[in-house]
Design an enzyme around this catalytic site. Structure first.
Site, PDB file in Angstrom:
ATOM      1  N   LEU A 153      -0.182  -0.981  -3.117  1.00  7.30           N
ATOM      2  CA  LEU A 153       0.177  -0.730  -1.721  1.00  7.30           C
ATOM      3  C   LEU A 153      -0.658   0.395  -1.141  1.00  7.30           C
ATOM      4  CD1 LEU A 153       4.080  -0.848  -1.957  1.00  7.30           C
ATOM      5  CD2 LEU A 153       2.604  -2.562  -0.919  1.00  7.30           C
ATOM      6  N   GLY A 154      -1.020   1.353  -2.008  1.00  5.99           N
ATOM      7  CA  GLY A 154      -1.805   2.472  -1.503  1.00  5.99           C
ATOM      8  C   GLY A 154      -2.269   3.356  -2.645  1.00  5.99           C
ATOM      9  N   GLY A 170      -3.477   7.405  -3.518  1.00  6.56           N
ATOM     10  CA  GLY A 170      -3.606   8.781  -3.068  1.00  6.56           C
ATOM     11  C   GLY A 170      -4.422   9.575  -4.058  1.00  6.56           C
ATOM     12  N   ALA A 171      -4.491  10.858  -3.829  1.00  2.00           N
ATOM     13  CA  ALA A 171      -5.307  11.712  -4.679  1.00  2.00           C
ATOM     14  C   ALA A 171      -4.738  11.808  -6.097  1.00  2.00           C
ATOM     15  CB  ALA A 171      -5.415  13.094  -4.064  1.00  2.00           C
ATOM     16  N   VAL A 222       0.298   3.539  -5.644  1.00  2.78           N
ATOM     17  CA  VAL A 222       1.609   2.974  -5.317  1.00  2.78           C
ATOM     18  C   VAL A 222       1.534   1.453  -5.416  1.00  2.78           C
ATOM     19  CG1 VAL A 222       3.474   2.900  -3.637  1.00  2.78           C
ATOM     20  CG2 VAL A 222       1.994   4.900  -3.750  1.00  2.78           C
ATOM     21  N   LYS A 233       5.528   4.416  -7.525  1.00  5.62           N
ATOM     22  CA  LYS A 233       4.410   5.362  -7.443  1.00  5.62           C
ATOM     23  C   LYS A 233       4.123   5.925  -8.836  1.00  5.62           C
ATOM     24  CE  LYS A 233       3.385   9.758  -5.210  1.00  5.62           C
ATOM     25  NZ  LYS A 233       4.030  10.758  -4.362  1.00  5.62           N
ATOM     26  N   ASP A 271       0.913  17.402   3.924  1.00  4.94           N
ATOM     27  CA  ASP A 271      -0.016  16.308   4.191  1.00  4.94           C
ATOM     28  C   ASP A 271       0.577  15.336   5.209  1.00  4.94           C
ATOM     29  OD1 ASP A 271      -2.367  14.927   4.038  1.00  4.94           O
ATOM     30  OD2 ASP A 271      -1.945  13.963   2.123  1.00  4.94           O
TER      31      ASP A 271
END
Ligand code: NAG
Ligand code: NAG
Ligand code: NAG
Ligand code: NAG
Ligand code: NAG
Ligand code: NAG
Length: 798
Positions: A515-516, A518-519, A523, A539, A634
């Site tokens: 889904l995504g 990040g750093a 996810v 996640k 963030d």
């Protein structure tokens, strides 16, 4: 289903003198006109029961209308210019082309009959005894009729076809289009909606009258709402079959006037009035919905009476709105705008929790459904009160003694109502004694200079108040310290599910659908077989974080401890071997980035407004909740997710740190995303919650203008950075340049401008100049006024 209820329909009464002698004009000749004067006589129907002409509403002017002329109330059933009253001296004219034209005294002209051609074919105009004003041709075919342009009322012999709309007026005496509309939809449902007031667009359907299904196919059905000659109201299909009876009556039309009106309180009522009785009143035969205070219950909306209010259904008359004790109407002239606290809200400063300056006002049988942010069970009523007192965000505690349930609710309180069926008591938190509201939170540099004396006065007042509060608090805190400690021991254990790695591997089909990224984490989409196939976002944290067990535990406990409708909720976690995984609710409408920048056209301004407010509330909660303060670090559109109902839900505390309130800087590592990052990050200054306020300010501008903060391909160099461009436009009063093709926002320009000003306050370079998220929320809600912001200069100085 006939409710025969009599009441003095004060909200239907017209307050002002009305033209007296109505002359009957069987046919109105071309070139005739009427003038907007107190004493001008209208065009009446042959029997004199209905009249067409001007009525004086207020000092503001005259309305061109049709009304019942033989009863003292002279109830208006149709109007042409409720949104734009005509000043004295205006005229309505049946011109030589057979057009009906309203000539405003100002020179403006409006064509009432919708025919632009010169040769209209109109042979005559007449006010009929049915209450219909018609323009007809030689063969008496109606070319235009007022029955086809209904406002809020329908009369016997009138029909509504698919797409017809009735608008509730704004108030009892203001015939502007109001907050509700009723439509006949193409599948035969009659639907009552709230509107995106002041716009016509529909918002929330709170009542549907569905047609009874039949064997025949409905695809080609020409549904109609018919108010028949005997006073019954029903929906028919193309074959003329009755598919729903809305109102069935035996009250004869010979002896009674009938009308069905969509009233300003959002209730559709069928009324009757005895003819030949000059001293009677309209009585309600039927009303829909049965209880608007119950049925108009949007997820976390204001309900029928606006936020923080209490709706009371009166079957005999209009629904009434009240405020809780120690609250007052935001606008005394418009009780449907909601209520606000009439006292200084509880301080969220750790140093002065003011716990003992507040108490509770019990309100029997009152409820504010939805929008509670914490629930405890089983607890005692005293405990429930204490937990609300010790939380500055808690405005109301609801205690249900039968099941020992306790709910906390914050401002704004949604869907308030008082009704015997509620069965429990709401505890409204109020300030004890007679304190007044705090003055505006943010000083304006200019007024500051020009009113030093006032300022000194206010400062003295503040100091005195502060001292008093501090002394009281000191005494109170030292006295009640031990009791408070006990209360917090009683916090129920955070209810998180502990998943096994295998469970999550199965749920995500081996971590397949991303889904995504990040750093620190990726996810994945997952389906929980154990929980009825519920969708989740899984996640999985990478190695860097994995090594730091403390960080993982801190995140779990920080996120698990949060519970707010504008935050994505943590469902569980997995802490097995080297695996560190968090399981969240799945958000079906993706991220705010996709919503704002993904589509062809701009998403609805009203939805954007809600998202801006929801995000502010979520952040305010993270910053202000008493136990532990969370700085997000963030905030950007990618981290604001949207649930089924497009409610903003703040996500990804991946870089958020658990900070004790006295500990302001915890990292040297660069956090956050360029463009949204506050200047203090670059300047080795302490990073506080004000860094999130900064990012929120940038985000707010993006929400308002549906544009990314940085656009390398902008037409003009000045337009590359949204904040700069917006500030320049704001300075030159040209904000509309940024709102092209956004009619919703242009129509709500005051709000747009206010939100822009708030965002400039948020992105002030000096963190101490930025408001807290709590104040931002209050400014967005209109509780705190917004002063003129200073230039948020040297915005991106790195
Ligand atoms: C009004 O005018 C039309 C057309 O000239 C005529 O047929 C009708 O009879 C007139 N009605 C009355 C009441 O005079
Ligand atoms: C009626 O209400 C609308 C909406 O608030 C307002 O703009 C208008 O001025 C009001 N009209 C009158 C005559 O008070
Ligand atoms: C009509 O349409 C609405 C939504 O478009 C739906 O909720 C409703 O059930 C439909 N009614 C009938 C009778 O099909
Ligand atoms: C009006 O509708 C009612 C209810 O369906 C019916 O009983 C009555 O006969 C109708 N009247 C006329 C004049 O059609
Ligand atoms: C007229 O209406 C009033 C109020 O409903 C009622 O009290 C009175 O008896 C009625 N008069 C007649 C003659 O019906
Ligand atoms: C608060 O105000 C009310 C009414 O204005 C008054 O009756 C009451 O005595 C006041 N209480 C205090 C503590 O001043």
């Amino acid at each position: 289903m006939a409710f025969k209820l009599l009441y003095a329909s004060s909200f239907l009464l017209l307050l002002l003198p009305i033209p007296t002698i109505a002359q009957t004009y069987p046919n109105i000749s071309f070139g005739s006109s009427l003038s907007a004067q107190e004493d001008s006589s209208p065009w009446a129907s042959p029997s004199g029961e209905f009249a067409f002409g001007f009525r004086k509403l207020s000092n503001d002017g005259f309305i061109l209308a049709i009304w019942f002329d033989k009863i003292p109330e002279k109830t208006i059933v149709w109007s042409a210019n409720g949104n734009n009253l005509a000043p004295k001296g205006s005229t309505v004219e049946l011109n030589t082309f057979g057009q009906l034209v309203l000539n405003y005294a100002s020179g403006e002209q409006t064509l009432i009959s919708h025919d632009q051609s010169k040769d209209t074919g109109v042979a005559y105009a007449a006010m009929l005894d049915t209450g219909n004003f018609v323009l007809a041709d030689q063969d008496s075919n109606n070319l235009w009729e007022s029955f086809d342009q209904p406002t809020d009322t329908i009369l016997p012999t009138q029909t509504l076809s698919i797409g017809s709309v009735l608008f509730a007026p704004y108030t009892a005496t203001n015939y502007s289009k109001g907050r509700f509309q009723l439509t006949l939809e193409s599948n035969g449902s009659v639907v009552l909606y709230t509107t995106n007031f002041p716009l016509d667009s529909t918002n929330f359907p709170y009542k549907r009258i569905e047609p009874i299904t039949s064997n025949s196919v409905d695809a080609d059905s020409a549904f109609q709402v018919i108010f028949n000659q005997s006073g019954s109201i029903y929906v028919t299909d193309s074959k003329g079959n009755i598919r729903t009876i809305v109102s069935d009556t035996t009250v004869s039309v010979q002896d009674f006037y009938h009308r069905a009106t969509f009233d300003y309180d959002g209730v559709f009522r069928h009324y009757t009035y005895p003819k030949n009785n000059g001293s009677s009143v309209w009585s309600t035969l039927l009303f829909i919905p049965k209880n608007i205070c119950w049925e108009l219950k949007e997820e976390t909306g204001g309900g029928a009476c606006g936020f923080n209010s209490i709706c009371k259904q009166d079957p005999k008359g209009p629904t009434t709105c009240e405020c809780p004790k120690n609250y007052m109407f935001i606008d005394p002239n418009d009780e449907r705008k909601g209520c606000k606290q009439n006292f200084l809200p509880q301080s969220c400063e750790e140093a002065s929790p003011e716990t003992d300056l507040f108490g509770f006002q019990a309100m029997l049988n009152t409820d504010w459904p939805n929008g509670d942010y914490e629930h405890f069970q089983p607890v005692t009523e005293e405990w429930c009160k204490q937990i609300c007192l010790s939380d500055c965000f808690c405005a109301i505690a609801i205690y249900d003694g039968s099941r020992s349930d306790c709910w906390k609710k914050g401002i704004p309180l949604s869907n308030g109502r008082m009704d015997l069926s509620v069965g429990w008591t709401s505890l409204v938190k109020i300030r004890l004694g007679n304190s007044t509201r705090r003055p505006l939170a943010i000083p304006d540099a200019k007024t500051q200079r020009s009113s030093n004396l006032t300022l000194i006065g206010s400062v003295l007042m503040l100091i005195v108040t502060y001292l008093v509060v501090a002394i009281i608090t000191y005494v109170v805190v030292s006295r009640s310290y031990s009791r408070k400690a006990k209360v917090s021991d009683l916090y129920p254990v955070i209810n998180l599910k502990c998943f096994t790695y295998l469970e999550l591997k199965l749920a995500t089909s081996g971590f397949k659908e991303v889904l995504g990224r990040g750093a620190f984490a990726t996810v994945y989409k997952g389906v929980l077989a154990s929980d009825k196939g519920k969708l989740v976002a899984v996640k999985r944290l990478d190695t860097v974080v994995r090594e730091n067990d403390w960080e993982f535990k801190a995140e779990v406990s920080a996120i698990g401890g949060t519970n707010h409708r504008n935050l994505v909720k943590l469902q569980g976690f997995c802490n097995e071997g080297q695996h560190r995984i968090l399981v969240y609710e799945f958000m079906s409408n993706g991220s705010l980035a996709g919503f704002l920048f993904g589509g062809e056209s701009r998403p609805s301004w009203y939805r954007r407004r809600d998202i801006a407010l929801g995000t502010a509330r979520g952040l305010s909660y993270l910053h202000g909740e008493c136990s532990s303060q969370i700085i997000h670090c963030d905030i950007k559109p990618q981290n604001i997710l949207l649930d089924d109902s497009f409610t903003a839900r703040i996500a990804d505390f991946g870089v958020a740190k658990l900070l004790k309130t006295d500990q302001t800087r915890t990292t040297t590592r660069f956090r956050g995303t360029k463009g949204y990052v506050a200047p203090e990050w670059y300047k080795s200054l302490p990073v506080t919650v004000k860094a999130d306020v900064y990012s929120y300010g940038v985000l707010l501008l993006e929400i308002i203008f549906c544009r990314k903060n940085f656009e390398a391909d902008a037409e003009d160099e000045d337009q590359m950075i949204l904040a700069d461009w917006a500030y320049n436009c704001y300075k030159q009063q040209k904000l509309h340049l940024l709102l092209q093709n956004d009619d919703d926002a242009i129509d709500d320009f005051k709000t747009v401008e206010k939100y822009v000003m708030i965002s400039f306050w948020c992105i002030q370079e000096d963190p101490s100049m930025r408001p807290t998220m709590k104040i931002v929320t209050q400014m967005l809600e209109g509780i705190v006024e917004v002063s003129v912001p200073q230039n948020p200069s040297s915005l991106y100085a790195i």
